[in-house]
Design an enzyme around this catalytic site. Structure first.
Site, PDB file in Angstrom:
ATOM      1  N   TRP A   1      19.676 -16.684  50.172  1.00 47.19           N
ATOM      2  CA  TRP A   1      19.430 -17.820  49.291  1.00 47.19           C
ATOM      3  C   TRP A   1      18.801 -18.960  50.061  1.00 47.19           C
ATOM      4  CZ3 TRP A   1      20.077 -15.745  44.770  1.00 47.19           C
ATOM      5  CH2 TRP A   1      21.136 -14.885  44.501  1.00 47.19           C
ATOM      6  N   HIS A   6      22.806 -21.876  48.790  1.00 49.94           N
ATOM      7  CA  HIS A   6      23.877 -21.973  49.792  1.00 49.94           C
ATOM      8  C   HIS A   6      24.754 -23.204  49.559  1.00 49.94           C
ATOM      9  CE1 HIS A   6      23.005 -18.563  52.325  1.00 49.94           C
ATOM     10  NE2 HIS A   6      21.725 -18.866  52.315  1.00 49.94           N
ATOM     11  N   ASP A  45      20.267 -21.098  58.790  1.00 48.53           N
ATOM     12  CA  ASP A  45      18.835 -20.847  58.583  1.00 48.53           C
ATOM     13  C   ASP A  45      17.952 -21.652  59.529  1.00 48.53           C
ATOM     14  OD1 ASP A  45      18.730 -18.822  56.685  1.00 48.53           O
ATOM     15  OD2 ASP A  45      19.081 -20.225  55.041  1.00 48.53           O
ATOM     16  N   ARG A  48      18.692 -19.925  63.350  1.00 45.90           N
ATOM     17  CA  ARG A  48      18.062 -18.644  63.703  1.00 45.90           C
ATOM     18  C   ARG A  48      16.647 -18.821  64.234  1.00 45.90           C
ATOM     19  NH1 ARG A  48      15.398 -15.972  58.771  1.00 45.90           N
ATOM     20  NH2 ARG A  48      15.519 -17.595  57.181  1.00 45.90           N
ATOM     21  N   HIS A  60      21.713 -12.125  58.791  1.00 42.72           N
ATOM     22  CA  HIS A  60      21.630 -12.655  57.418  1.00 42.72           C
ATOM     23  C   HIS A  60      21.539 -11.562  56.358  1.00 42.72           C
ATOM     24  CE1 HIS A  60      20.755 -17.035  58.429  1.00 42.72           C
ATOM     25  NE2 HIS A  60      20.692 -16.434  59.614  1.00 42.72           N
ATOM     26  N   HIS A 116      27.740 -19.629  55.362  1.00 41.35           N
ATOM     27  CA  HIS A 116      26.385 -19.170  55.036  1.00 41.35           C
ATOM     28  C   HIS A 116      26.347 -17.681  54.643  1.00 41.35           C
ATOM     29  CE1 HIS A 116      21.986 -19.597  55.219  1.00 41.35           C
ATOM     30  NE2 HIS A 116      22.004 -18.334  55.631  1.00 41.35           N
ATOM     31  N   ASP A 120      24.769 -15.375  51.593  1.00 42.35           N
ATOM     32  CA  ASP A 120      23.653 -14.417  51.690  1.00 42.35           C
ATOM     33  C   ASP A 120      24.023 -13.009  51.226  1.00 42.35           C
ATOM     34  OD1 ASP A 120      21.432 -15.900  52.431  1.00 42.35           O
ATOM     35  OD2 ASP A 120      21.747 -15.641  54.590  1.00 42.35           O
ATOM     36  N   HIS A 126      19.228  -9.172  50.060  1.00 38.32           N
ATOM     37  CA  HIS A 126      19.775  -9.210  51.426  1.00 38.32           C
ATOM     38  C   HIS A 126      20.588  -7.945  51.733  1.00 38.32           C
ATOM     39  CE1 HIS A 126      19.082 -13.391  53.138  1.00 38.32           C
ATOM     40  NE2 HIS A 126      18.400 -13.365  52.016  1.00 38.32           N
ATOM     41  N   HIS A 149      11.291 -11.554  47.542  1.00 35.65           N
ATOM     42  CA  HIS A 149      12.497 -12.028  48.211  1.00 35.65           C
ATOM     43  C   HIS A 149      12.654 -13.551  48.066  1.00 35.65           C
ATOM     44  CE1 HIS A 149      15.756 -11.670  51.223  1.00 35.65           C
ATOM     45  NE2 HIS A 149      15.484 -12.977  51.328  1.00 35.65           N
ATOM     46  N   ASP A 153      15.507 -15.992  46.484  1.00 31.78           N
ATOM     47  CA  ASP A 153      16.175 -16.997  47.329  1.00 31.78           C
ATOM     48  C   ASP A 153      16.035 -18.404  46.739  1.00 31.78           C
ATOM     49  OD1 ASP A 153      17.182 -15.411  49.364  1.00 31.78           O
ATOM     50  OD2 ASP A 153      15.603 -15.900  50.803  1.00 31.78           O
TER      51      ASP A 153
HETATM   52  N1  DCM Z   1      13.750 -22.486  51.671  1.00 34.26           N
HETATM   53  C1  DCM Z   1      14.544 -23.287  50.835  1.00 34.26           C
HETATM   54  N2  DCM Z   1      14.033 -23.906  49.737  1.00 34.26           N
HETATM   55  C2  DCM Z   1      12.722 -23.755  49.477  1.00 34.26           C
HETATM   56  C3  DCM Z   1      11.895 -22.949  50.288  1.00 34.26           C
HETATM   57  C4  DCM Z   1      12.443 -22.317  51.394  1.00 34.26           C
HETATM   58  O1  DCM Z   1      15.731 -23.418  51.068  1.00 34.26           O
HETATM   59  N3  DCM Z   1      12.212 -24.373  48.399  1.00 34.26           N
HETATM   60  C5  DCM Z   1      14.232 -21.739  52.835  1.00 34.26           C
HETATM   61  C6  DCM Z   1      15.526 -22.020  53.543  1.00 34.26           C
HETATM   62  C7  DCM Z   1      15.649 -20.755  54.398  1.00 34.26           C
HETATM   63  C8  DCM Z   1      15.025 -19.674  53.564  1.00 34.26           C
HETATM   64  O2  DCM Z   1      14.409 -20.358  52.467  1.00 34.26           O
HETATM   65  O3  DCM Z   1      14.908 -20.914  55.590  1.00 34.26           O
HETATM   66  C9  DCM Z   1      16.011 -18.662  53.021  1.00 34.26           C
HETATM   67  O4  DCM Z   1      16.613 -17.952  54.100  1.00 34.26           O
HETATM   68  P1  DCM Z   1      17.933 -17.064  53.927  1.00 34.26           P
HETATM   69  O5  DCM Z   1      17.806 -16.246  52.722  1.00 34.26           O
HETATM   70  O6  DCM Z   1      18.084 -16.319  55.220  1.00 34.26           O
HETATM   71  O7  DCM Z   1      19.110 -18.017  53.738  1.00 34.26           O
HETATM   72  N1  DCM Z   2      15.375 -10.812  55.160  1.00 37.65           N
HETATM   73  C1  DCM Z   2      16.093  -9.784  54.567  1.00 37.65           C
HETATM   74  N2  DCM Z   2      15.912  -8.503  54.959  1.00 37.65           N
HETATM   75  C2  DCM Z   2      15.028  -8.197  55.921  1.00 37.65           C
HETATM   76  C3  DCM Z   2      14.262  -9.223  56.533  1.00 37.65           C
HETATM   77  C4  DCM Z   2      14.455 -10.536  56.127  1.00 37.65           C
HETATM   78  O1  DCM Z   2      16.919 -10.046  53.681  1.00 37.65           O
HETATM   79  N3  DCM Z   2      14.894  -6.930  56.308  1.00 37.65           N
HETATM   80  C5  DCM Z   2      15.557 -12.196  54.680  1.00 37.65           C
HETATM   81  C6  DCM Z   2      15.957 -13.271  55.649  1.00 37.65           C
HETATM   82  C7  DCM Z   2      15.362 -14.516  54.981  1.00 37.65           C
HETATM   83  C8  DCM Z   2      14.095 -14.011  54.366  1.00 37.65           C
HETATM   84  O2  DCM Z   2      14.299 -12.598  54.155  1.00 37.65           O
HETATM   85  O3  DCM Z   2      16.150 -14.942  53.894  1.00 37.65           O
HETATM   86  C9  DCM Z   2      12.851 -14.260  55.167  1.00 37.65           C
HETATM   87  O4  DCM Z   2      13.045 -13.670  56.415  1.00 37.65           O
HETATM   88  P1  DCM Z   2      12.091 -14.027  57.650  1.00 37.65           P
HETATM   89  O5  DCM Z   2      12.112 -15.526  57.714  1.00 37.65           O
HETATM   90  O6  DCM Z   2      12.748 -13.350  58.803  1.00 37.65           O
HETATM   91  O7  DCM Z   2      10.773 -13.472  57.258  1.00 37.65           O
HETATM   92 ZN    ZN Z   3      20.469 -16.848  55.414  1.00 38.18          ZN
HETATM   93 ZN    ZN Z   4      16.774 -14.621  51.837  1.00 35.31          ZN
END
Ligand code: DCM
Ligand code: DCM
Ligand code: ZN
Ligand code: ZN
Ligand code: DCM
Length: 268
Positions: A1, A6, A45, A48, A60, A116, A120, A126, A149, A153
């Site tokens: 997300w 989150h 986030d 990492r 994640h 977090h 996720d 995820h 994805h 998110d």
């Molecule tokens: N992200 C966000 N809001 C947006 C665009 C991007 O929060 N409008 C970002 C935050 C994280 C990523 O999306 O870097 C989601 O990463 P993850 O799914 O690992 O939490």
């Molecule tokens: N992600 C995932 N599965 C993967 C690779 C990435 O769920 N195999 C997630 C992590 C972040 C988003 O996708 O929420 C973008 O990842 P990145 O910033 O690593 O491209």
């Molecule tokens: Zn995350």
């Molecule tokens: Zn994600």
């Protein structure tokens, strides 16, 4: 997300935790504000992308190598490559947050990771390996270029709520709390936390991953992936999935409250 998801998970959890849990968490996080969980919900986030936190990037998600939409399933030995996945991370940080020998900073980080990752793990993509959890599926959302994805998110939650500030998250949390207490989730909330066991965190987290992964077959890509490639997701696809997004956010928040209650009770 994204941040909205989150932070909403965090506010829902803050609403349901016991007072003793709140005190325990505020002490670890050194934050006595009402936003003590929301304030750290997206830290992982940012972390990492730092050199110190690079190791946590694979924590994640879990890349389920199943075959949606024909077959959805998660297998720890098959899918948690090298023990680096969200299921292993939840188990690791559930142990570390209870440690008496780690530094205050490491215990603080452990709690931030828990807040977090319990979010996720409820995002279906995820818990799926296909095309890097949908990152390699290009789509448009309301005319903007994005991917499947990122739509799950951020685009879909932000379309529903109309923003992504902390106060938007608090508003969404308040709506979902009503549904949990006396609305559409009232009868199912017990099932969200059934079998929850902080001393068998891997099993609990595997159940959550399996639950979310099932939505890849039933909701994310019920007709397969081909039709999603370069598709416009708003409004038709959005309308078909937005209730699942809300359900998963509510579930993550309610579970996080019960998970933290169990840890704080054991620590006392
Ligand atoms: N992200 C966000 N809001 C947006 C665009 C991007 O929060 N409008 C970002 C935050 C994280 C990523 O999306 O870097 C989601 O990463 P993850 O799914 O690992 O939490
Ligand atoms: N992600 C995932 N599965 C993967 C690779 C990435 O769920 N195999 C997630 C992590 C972040 C988003 O996708 O929420 C973008 O990842 P990145 O910033 O690593 O491209
Ligand atoms: Zn995350
Ligand atoms: Zn994600
Ligand atoms: N680390 C972690 N979980 C573990 C072991 C280590 O999150 N089970 C983190 C803590 C540090 C980084 O990895 O931020 C490096 O740890 P170490 O110095 O113990 O190798």
């Amino acid at each position: 997300w994204g941040s909205l998801g989150h932070e909403t998970v965090a506010y829902i959890a803050s609403h349901y935790v016991e007072t003793a849990t709140k005190n325990w968490a505020q002490d670890i996080l050194d934050d006595t504000s009402k936003d003590y969980l929301a304030n750290v919900a997206t830290w992982a986030d940012s972390y990492r992308y730092t050199s110190a936190g690079k190791f946590s990037a694979p924590y994640h998600f879990i890349d389920a190598q199943d075959d949606p939409p024909n077959s959805c399933n998660v297998d720890y030995d098959r899918d948690c490559t090298g023990g680096k996945c969200v299921v292993a991370a939840i188990a690791n940080y559930t142990t570390r947050v209870q440690s008496n020998s780690l530094s205050d900073t490491q215990v603080n980080y452990a709690l931030r990771f828990i807040v977090h990752f319990l979010g996720d793990i409820t995002q279906p993509l995820h818990d799926e390996s296909y095309d890097l959890g949908g990152n390699d599926i290009d789509v448009t959302f309301n005319g903007d270029d994005t991917n499947l994805h990122a739509s799950w998110d951020t685009s879909i939650p932000e379309q529903l709520i109309g923003g992504y500030s902390l106060s938007d998250a608090q508003d969404w949390a308040n709506d979902l709390i009503k549904e949990i207490d006396s609305g559409s989730y009232e009868s199912q909330k017990a099932s969200w936390v059934s079998g929850l066991d902080i001393n068998d965190a891997k099993d609990s987290a595997m159940a959550w991953a399996t639950d979310a992964n099932a939505f890849v077959c039933s909701v994310v890509a019920p007709n397969g992936w081909d039709g999603l490639e370069n598709a416009e997701l708003y409004p038709d696809y959005y309308n078909g999935v937005v209730d699942t997004v809300s359900l998963q956010i509510a579930k993550g928040g309610y579970r996080l409250a019960k998970w933290l209650d169990a840890i704080a009770a054991q620590a006392a």
